[in-house]
Scaffold this active site. Sequence first.
Site, PDB file in Angstrom:
ATOM      1  N   ASP A  15     -14.247  44.006 -15.445  1.00  0.00           N
ATOM      2  CA  ASP A  15     -15.051  45.204 -15.683  1.00  0.00           C
ATOM      3  C   ASP A  15     -16.523  44.816 -15.818  1.00  0.00           C
ATOM      4  OD1 ASP A  15     -14.109  43.835 -17.984  1.00  0.00           O
ATOM      5  OD2 ASP A  15     -14.183  45.623 -19.221  1.00  0.00           O
TER       6      ASP A  15
ATOM      7  N   GLU B 161     -19.745  33.324 -22.680  1.00  0.00           N
ATOM      8  CA  GLU B 161     -18.670  34.093 -22.055  1.00  0.00           C
ATOM      9  C   GLU B 161     -18.545  33.829 -20.558  1.00  0.00           C
ATOM     10  OE1 GLU B 161     -17.465  38.833 -21.716  1.00  0.00           O
ATOM     11  OE2 GLU B 161     -19.533  38.227 -22.086  1.00  0.00           O
TER      12      GLU B 161
END
Length: 538
Positions: free
Chosen positions: A301, A485
Amino acid sequence: MRARPCLASLLLAPMLWSTAAVAAAPAPPDQRLQPLFQQVQGAHLFPDQKTFADAVPRRAPEAIVQAWQREHTQAGFSLQSFVNDNFDVPGDAAPYVPPAGETLRAHIEGLWPVLTRQTGTVDPNGSLLPLPKPYVVPGGRFREVYYWDSYFTLLGLASSGQWQRVRDMVDNFAYQIDSHGHIPNGNRSYYLSRSQPPFFSLMVDLLATHEGDEAYRRYLPQLRAEHAFWMDGVDGLPPGQAHARVVRLADGSVLNRYYDARAVPRTESWTDDLATAAQAPQRAPSQVYRDLRAGAESGWDFSSRWLDDPAALSSIRTTDILPVDLNSLLFHLERTLAHASGVTKNTRARREFNRQAQARQRAINTLLWDPSQGWYVDRDLQTGHTRPALTAAALFPLWLDIAGKPQARRTADAVEAQLVKQGGLLTTTLTTGQQWDAPNGWAPLQWVAVDGLQRYGQDRLARQLGTRFLRTVQSVYDREQKLVEKYVVDGSAGGGGGGEYPLQDGFGWSNGVTLALLDRLCAPKKKCESAADVEDAD
């Protein structure tokens, strides 16, 4: 429609886990706090819309809403003050400062307790859902456990010898299946309407490397329930039709897609989704919302994989796409169910799940393989054709032993030519501003690539990818004393960008994959502490 009622009776076996009845789902904040919730998010009181979604009301939400309705029209009313008085709002986590001179491995192993949470009891007014045992969160804004992230975190915990924590987290996911009928995106009420890529069977596989077949016996009920969730509606589904996450194609093949039970803006991205839907006036807003939510279930996403126009998020059509990675993971789940059924001496169930796995493998190799280009692709239900883009998802059929040798060789050649960069594996070939596109590389996809390529004898390319990504992680750590991340892998060796929120530190799956790669690529009988300890393949 209910999923496979006949098969359910066929598969009955002793329950080695104390299962609970699936409870009614607690309502998310956008429902419990409406219309106050919409007012707060629309006022942009917080830079990150997830902040208010995670805030804990100091009294019953209904009482707070009633108070707001009485007060908000009065002179001098301040929405910010009202929120401050009635909610405990999460703050930013203090940055973790590692001891000077720590190696990359030592830094990660020192982070495990920092990222560990225990929430056996939670405030019933908040959105956090309880879990019985400790768990490791990704870090940063991600204050809860996430489904597919956790498999890659578990790889690192296993590397660190923390098998009790591995067991705790697998137990927590089994608990969520028992409690909710599936594993939600994360342990928040606003995540309950969707799941994430189904990695539970891979978690059980990992634990079985330590505990043996007892792991398959213990979690067989939850493996069955996970499969039933993804296959809900398959019985009696006509060719050419879809129900929730399952699709029966015109030729009778059964494959799966991502979906979400709700068709409203995401609780944690409320105004973002309103704005995205407003950019697609020709589409029903509810369909845009569901496709955004399904994109969130995919874990990617967002990405050009799901977009008709790579420059426009409003063109997202996730529910019209059959993803190769999702179906590869469900193949693994069916194979694991066959094995677990064999362990428990349920021969009929073993045969049935093997049959389903073989049928899915045929469908993947027929419908999700592009012979003209030479790589695995997604399939578009709306057009009836494959979507030709090469993405890192093309490596899942290698990782999960679905591909034939010729297909694996051609996929490896295409990946080397188009996705391999100086810092590791690109996610896609397109630069769109979405975080699951170029120039970003993500730790979980590096592991899928390295392990998958090695399974098919592509050792040179696998080592090249692994060492390049480790150098990227090491470079950022040496410069900033943290893992992040996602990373830019086009050669600049920095933290990745794009997406809906700033780059997050921590970071669970980057930590796990880094340790796993250090172990995998290290010389025999040697313990690699940093990227420099791994032999260079370039």
